[in-house]
Scaffold this active site. Structure first.
Site, PDB file in Angstrom:
ATOM      1  N   SER A  31      92.561 104.437 -58.614  1.00  0.00           N
ATOM      2  CA  SER A  31      92.839 104.890 -57.226  1.00  0.00           C
ATOM      3  C   SER A  31      93.615 103.515 -56.341  1.00  0.00           C
ATOM      4  CB  SER A  31      91.969 105.489 -56.377  1.00  0.00           C
ATOM      5  OG  SER A  31      91.324 106.743 -57.023  1.00  0.00           O
ATOM      6  N   HIS A  62      97.365 108.853 -57.320  1.00  0.00           N
ATOM      7  CA  HIS A  62      97.789 108.485 -58.643  1.00  0.00           C
ATOM      8  C   HIS A  62      98.932 109.191 -59.040  1.00  0.00           C
ATOM      9  CE1 HIS A  62      93.619 107.641 -60.290  1.00  0.00           C
ATOM     10  NE2 HIS A  62      93.065 108.304 -59.200  1.00  0.00           N
ATOM     11  N   HIS A  84      89.870 112.806 -63.707  1.00  0.00           N
ATOM     12  CA  HIS A  84      88.158 112.714 -63.829  1.00  0.00           C
ATOM     13  C   HIS A  84      87.645 114.076 -64.176  1.00  0.00           C
ATOM     14  CE1 HIS A  84      90.470 110.134 -61.036  1.00  0.00           C
ATOM     15  NE2 HIS A  84      89.379 109.297 -61.044  1.00  0.00           N
ATOM     16  N   TYR A  86      85.393 115.177 -62.138  1.00  0.00           N
ATOM     17  CA  TYR A  86      85.340 116.053 -61.093  1.00  0.00           C
ATOM     18  C   TYR A  86      86.504 117.157 -60.823  1.00  0.00           C
ATOM     19  CZ  TYR A  86      88.209 112.588 -58.388  1.00  0.00           C
ATOM     20  OH  TYR A  86      89.055 111.704 -58.312  1.00  0.00           O
ATOM     21  N   GLU A  87      87.526 116.975 -61.433  1.00  0.00           N
ATOM     22  CA  GLU A  87      88.651 117.515 -61.262  1.00  0.00           C
ATOM     23  C   GLU A  87      88.406 118.930 -62.100  1.00  0.00           C
ATOM     24  OE1 GLU A  87      92.841 115.047 -61.011  1.00  0.00           O
ATOM     25  OE2 GLU A  87      91.335 113.521 -62.048  1.00  0.00           O
ATOM     26  N   ALA A 114      88.642 101.890 -58.329  1.00  0.00           N
ATOM     27  CA  ALA A 114      88.297 101.647 -56.779  1.00  0.00           C
ATOM     28  C   ALA A 114      86.709 102.059 -57.150  1.00  0.00           C
ATOM     29  CB  ALA A 114      88.885 102.656 -56.077  1.00  0.00           C
ATOM     30  N   MET A 212      83.494 106.872 -59.647  1.00  0.00           N
ATOM     31  CA  MET A 212      83.507 108.289 -60.523  1.00  0.00           C
ATOM     32  C   MET A 212      84.372 108.373 -61.745  1.00  0.00           C
ATOM     33  SD  MET A 212      84.239 110.464 -56.780  1.00  0.00           S
ATOM     34  CE  MET A 212      83.339 109.963 -55.318  1.00  0.00           C
ATOM     35  N   SER A 213      84.604 107.199 -62.191  1.00  0.00           N
ATOM     36  CA  SER A 213      85.346 107.082 -63.465  1.00  0.00           C
ATOM     37  C   SER A 213      84.885 105.790 -64.712  1.00  0.00           C
ATOM     38  CB  SER A 213      86.756 106.751 -62.927  1.00  0.00           C
ATOM     39  OG  SER A 213      86.968 105.348 -62.441  1.00  0.00           O
ATOM     40  N   ASN A 236      85.418  99.895 -50.285  1.00  0.00           N
ATOM     41  CA  ASN A 236      84.425 100.329 -49.291  1.00  0.00           C
ATOM     42  C   ASN A 236      83.113  99.892 -49.688  1.00  0.00           C
ATOM     43  OD1 ASN A 236      84.946 102.946 -50.946  1.00  0.00           O
ATOM     44  ND2 ASN A 236      82.957 103.095 -50.211  1.00  0.00           N
ATOM     45  N   HIS A 248      88.746 108.587 -48.499  1.00  0.00           N
ATOM     46  CA  HIS A 248      89.624 108.297 -49.527  1.00  0.00           C
ATOM     47  C   HIS A 248      91.044 107.511 -48.737  1.00  0.00           C
ATOM     48  CE1 HIS A 248      91.294 108.618 -53.387  1.00  0.00           C
ATOM     49  NE2 HIS A 248      92.434 109.298 -53.076  1.00  0.00           N
TER      50      HIS A 248
HETATM   51  N1  HPA Z   1      81.528 105.857 -54.239  1.00  0.00           N
HETATM   52  C1  HPA Z   1      82.024 106.593 -55.205  1.00  0.00           C
HETATM   53  N2  HPA Z   1      83.329 106.342 -55.545  1.00  0.00           N
HETATM   54  C2  HPA Z   1      84.022 105.220 -54.965  1.00  0.00           C
HETATM   55  C3  HPA Z   1      83.573 104.828 -53.734  1.00  0.00           C
HETATM   56  C4  HPA Z   1      82.395 105.216 -53.448  1.00  0.00           C
HETATM   57  O1  HPA Z   1      81.838 104.530 -52.506  1.00  0.00           O
HETATM   58  N3  HPA Z   1      84.639 104.203 -53.439  1.00  0.00           N
HETATM   59  C5  HPA Z   1      85.689 104.366 -54.190  1.00  0.00           C
HETATM   60  N4  HPA Z   1      85.225 104.978 -55.195  1.00  0.00           N
END
Ligand code: HPA
Length: 285
Positions: A31, A62, A84, A86-87, A114, A212-213, A236, A248
């Protein structure tokens, strides 16, 4: 039903038919980090929708295409975006592109993502080379009958993140006068960001980053004997560390902000990785 190996061979044949280049390294750009692929020379862009059996990504940020081109003189296949769990995709679908890379005879991959920073030494925008992961996705891409054409039933994970590649990356960052951290990535299912209590738990069990990946792709890559370099961008600080919510847009903005350093790091490591792959390609089939 067609098996994954036959499907991956079809995807590989199609991808190679679109270019005269022979990609040596596969990249997955997470991302906000897809910009690297915009700067490839002699580039061919292939939307995922055109590639046989390829999953189509839906996440914002993406571009959903494979870009085959040269970076720092190295022919690469770079995925602008991934799918992912989650999709709603299966673990096999999530790792299908890795299987296609394998059939293209790509023996080394760079996975990027990310991530939220759990380690308090990190700051927003930090780049972190992964040393290890903790799979908390509650699932595994190797579930089901094992296909020996890809790899063994019980693959080793002690060297999931190839140390010589980490060292190449750390040395490149040092030469450039840039800070590159090392850390352990916890892979969660998502799609919600974590709670502060979950982040305290993750810190306790030894995670420096959360996302998450990536973990499924690493598992599939190691199953096939590919060597892996993985780099996270701390977009973050993780939930509860700062007195602010996570969104996001912030994740994408940070990716955009570090783009220059990120692209420079990838360009610096690629020639050395390509040399290593040529000299010791690892398991082949
Ligand atoms: N948590 C999970 N996935 C992420 C985060 C997060 O804080 N930031 C970017 N992808």
């Amino acid at each position: 039903m067609t098996d994954d190996f036959t499907k991956a061979e079809a995807a590989s044949r199609f991808l190679l038919s679109q270019t005269s280049l022979v990609p040596r390294i596969g990249l997955v750009l997470g991302s906000g980090l897809g910009g690297f692929a915009d700067e490839l020379s002699d580039a061919t862009r292939i939307p995922y929708t055109n590639i046989p059996f390829f999953p189509r990504s839906t996440a914002v940020g993406h571009a959903a295409q494979m870009v085959i081109g040269n970076a720092a003189g190295v022919p690469v296949a770079a995925m602008q975006g991934r799918v992912h769990l989650y999709e709603g995709y299966s673990a096999h679908e999530v790792t299908f592109p890795m299987r296609a890379f394998d059939c293209m005879n790509i023996r080394a991959v760079i996975l990027t993502n990310a991530a939220g920073g759990i380690n308090l030494e990190y700051k927003q925008g930090a780049l972190v080379v992964l040393t290890d992961h903790i799979n908390l996705q509650g699932h595994n891409p190797l579930i089901g009958p094992n296909d020996e054409r890809f790899g063994p039933r019980f693959p080793d994970m002690t060297q999931a993140y190839w140390k010589p590649y980490r060292e190449i990356a750390l040395a490149a960052a040092k030469r450039a006068g840039k800070t590159l951290y090392q850390g352990v990535y916890a892979g969660l299912l998502g799609p919600n960001y974590e709670t502060p209590a979950e982040i305290r738990y993750l810190r306790t069990i030894g995670a420096d980053l959360v996302g998450m990946s990536t973990v499924f792709e690493v598992i599939a890559a190691r199953h096939m004997g590919m060597k892996v370099l993985a780099i996270s961008c701390v977009t973050n600080m993780a939930a509860g560390i700062l007195d602010q919510v996570i969104n996001h847009e912030e994740v994408l903005e940070t990716g955009e902000r570090v783009k220059g350093d990120f692209v420079a790091l990838l360009r610096a490591v690629l020639p050395e990785m390509a040399k290593d792959v040529e000299e010791s390609p690892g398991a082949q089939h």
